[in-house]
Design an enzyme around this catalytic site. Structure first.
Site, mmCIF file in Angstrom:
data_model
loop_
_atom_site.group_PDB
_atom_site.id
_atom_site.type_symbol
_atom_site.label_atom_id
_atom_site.label_comp_id
_atom_site.label_asym_id
_atom_site.label_seq_id
_atom_site.Cartn_x
_atom_site.Cartn_y
_atom_site.Cartn_z
ATOM 1 N N ASN A 208 0.840 -1.196 0.000
ATOM 2 C CA ASN A 208 0.000 0.000 0.000
ATOM 3 C C ASN A 208 0.876 1.246 0.000
ATOM 4 O OD1 ASN A 208 0.549 0.805 2.841
ATOM 5 N ND2 ASN A 208 -0.371 -1.200 3.215
ATOM 6 N N ASP A 277 -4.771 -5.990 5.249
ATOM 7 C CA ASP A 277 -5.908 -6.689 5.854
ATOM 8 C C ASP A 277 -6.029 -8.100 5.302
ATOM 9 O OD1 ASP A 277 -6.697 -4.564 7.444
ATOM 10 O OD2 ASP A 277 -7.760 -3.609 5.780
ATOM 11 N N ASP A 306 -5.347 -9.358 13.226
ATOM 12 C CA ASP A 306 -5.377 -7.946 13.620
ATOM 13 C C ASP A 306 -4.428 -7.734 14.803
ATOM 14 O OD1 ASP A 306 -6.029 -5.382 14.665
ATOM 15 O OD2 ASP A 306 -7.914 -5.476 13.545
HETATM 16 O O1 C5P Z 1 -9.409 -1.925 10.918
HETATM 17 P P1 C5P Z 1 -8.350 -1.075 10.308
HETATM 18 O O2 C5P Z 1 -7.336 -1.844 9.498
HETATM 19 O O3 C5P Z 1 -8.838 0.120 9.567
HETATM 20 O O4 C5P Z 1 -7.582 -0.469 11.606
HETATM 21 C C1 C5P Z 1 -6.429 0.304 11.479
HETATM 22 C C2 C5P Z 1 -5.576 0.104 12.698
HETATM 23 O O5 C5P Z 1 -5.427 -1.303 12.947
HETATM 24 C C3 C5P Z 1 -4.161 0.640 12.514
HETATM 25 O O6 C5P Z 1 -3.711 1.100 13.766
HETATM 26 C C4 C5P Z 1 -3.389 -0.612 12.055
HETATM 27 O O7 C5P Z 1 -2.018 -0.526 12.412
HETATM 28 C C5 C5P Z 1 -4.094 -1.725 12.816
HETATM 29 N N1 C5P Z 1 -4.112 -3.029 12.129
HETATM 30 C C6 C5P Z 1 -3.406 -4.091 12.670
HETATM 31 N N2 C5P Z 1 -3.443 -5.320 12.077
HETATM 32 C C7 C5P Z 1 -4.148 -5.526 10.952
HETATM 33 C C8 C5P Z 1 -4.873 -4.456 10.381
HETATM 34 C C9 C5P Z 1 -4.828 -3.223 10.987
HETATM 35 O O8 C5P Z 1 -2.745 -3.909 13.699
HETATM 36 N N3 C5P Z 1 -4.143 -6.714 10.394
#
Ligand code: C5P
Length: 406
Positions: A208, A277, A306
């Site tokens: 990204n 993601d 996550d």
């Molecule tokens: O749910 P989303 O990806 O939008 O959330 C963003 C936050 O979650 C950021 O702080 C990112 O570093 C963290 N994140 C994570 N692991 C993932 C996806 C996002 O720690 N697999």
């Protein structure tokens, strides 16, 4: 929390100068030491004696005055300051500072200052809206100056519109939110930064547009605030912040392993990385070949773990801060993530707009926690990171205080 901060207040010539007298009183109440500089025209509005009495120090006004230079020269005065606030800042003062003129004490101090600089403009609404004033303000913002206000309302000239100087209480809050030296002394901070790379085959990957600038700026700000810093970084082209313990990773899975292993020994975790993601369900060992018969190619992706949510589930978890980069419904998504991932704080920013976001030097943040929120205005990422670090330390202090008095 009492903060002993050195604030240099520079007053230029506008009717709002009387409000700055109140600002001195409020800042001192918060534990700050205040020294005041006035332009000649400011002295037409308020007597230097007023500022001398309120600050407890003589007022500085002349650049080329041997007596003043002997008591504290302009360079020493600039060095002394933890923050410089120009309030009120007239259109003339804005123009001089934005162009680097240094023909009086105030403008010279602006040039000599290495501390954060704040400006609270105050002027007639037509002067504020004049394109040249707006250009000057934008220039100052690009140089890292933090602009407070102006507000909309009735003006001393009888007109109504933008140009009223922000209230002293608002300016005081903003100044005290800036990190004091060493506000994280004794704390260990873990930060994840940059993008991840999810390989499809030996030569291709999904990634990204994250540059890692925000995470690296946070690492520098935390180090400056006296913390020990571990930075888990995806692939970026930035120099490692001096003094940080850097762990380089590529994939979301590698970042997950590194962060979960390190989190228990840290007091704060800031998830500033743009973690994929989804990653390819299967990494091909050989380069995927182009098929003449196929006009489309379907990739199977599987969800990554996550990291942020898992850190927040750890027993004795660190103070956990997430980021939310959104293209729409910023507040709703940020609040949803705060609750769903059980975070202490979330810093949300717009992406895909004119300024700020991925790969930009600047950004603005809307920061949410359970009981409140704060806007950190558009500024360069280093300054923004310092403000976020300060806010984190303030909220942690607040929670610690609540626990102790519960
Ligand atoms: O749910 P989303 O990806 O939008 O959330 C963003 C936050 O979650 C950021 O702080 C990112 O570093 C963290 N994140 C994570 N692991 C993932 C996806 C996002 O720690 N697999």
């Amino acid at each position: 929390m009492t903060i002993n901060k050195h604030i240099l207040l520079a007053v230029s010539g506008g009717i709002a100068a009387y409000k700055s007298a109140e600002l001195v009183r409020l800042l001192r109440k918060q534990g700050a030491t205040v020294r005041v500089v006035m332009t000649r025209s400011a002295m037409q509005f308020v007597s230097p004696l007023t500022f001398q009495a309120l600050s407890g120090h003589p007022v500085h006004s002349e650049l080329l005055d041997a007596d003043e230079e002997n008591s504290m020269g302009h360079i020493n005065l600039a060095r002394w300051a933890d923050a410089l606030i120009i309030a009120p800042a007239t259109a003339n003062t804005l123009a001089k500072c934005s162009h680097g003129l240094a023909d009086d004490l105030l403008s010279t101090l602006y040039l000599a200052a290495t501390c954060p600089v704040y400006i609270a403009p105050a002027m007639n609404q037509a002067m504020w809206h004049k394109p040249v004033t707006q250009e000057n303000i934008q220039k100052l913002k690009n140089h890292g100056v933090i602009v407070i206000g102006p507000e909309q309302g009735d003006q001393a000239c009888g007109e109504t519109g933008f140009g009223r100087m922000s209230e002293p209480a608002e300016i005081c809050d903003r100044l005290m939110a800036e990190p004091t030296a060493q506000c994280l002394s004794g704390f260990k901070v873990l930060i994840s930064a940059g993008p991840t790379r999810e390989p499809l085959d030996p030569v291709r990957y999904i990634t990204n547009r994250s540059s890692g600038k925000m995470g690296y700026a946070l690492a520098k700000a935390a180090l400056k605030a006296g913390a020990k810093v571990t930075l888990v970084s995806g692939p970026v082209s930035l120099a490692a912040p001096a003094g940080a313990d850097v762990i380089n990773v590529e994939t979301a899975a590698q970042m997950h392993v590194a962060v979960i292993a390190k989190a228990p020994e840290h007091d704060i975790y800031i998830g500033a990385a743009a973690v994929a993601d989804y990653s390819p369900a299967l990494m091909e060992n050989e380069k995927i070949k182009k098929q003449d018969s196929q006009t489309t190619l379907t990739l199977a992706l599987q969800k990554t773990r996550d990291i942020l949510a898992e850190v927040a589930q750890l027993p004795n978890r660190p103070f956990t801060v997430g980021f939310a980069a959104e293209t729409h419904d910023l507040e709703q998504y940020a609040l949803d993530k705060l609750a769903r991932k059980n975070l202490d704080m979330i810093a949300a920013n717009w992406v895909g707009r004119d300024q700020g976001g991925f790969d930009s030097e600047q950004n603005a943040l809307q920061v949410f926690w359970k009981e409140g929120q704060r806007t950190l205005e558009m500024t360069d990422k280093n300054r923004l990171a310092e403000q976020l670090i300060s806010l984190i330390s303030e909220r942690m202090e607040h929670e610690r205080h609540n626990k102790n008095t519960a």
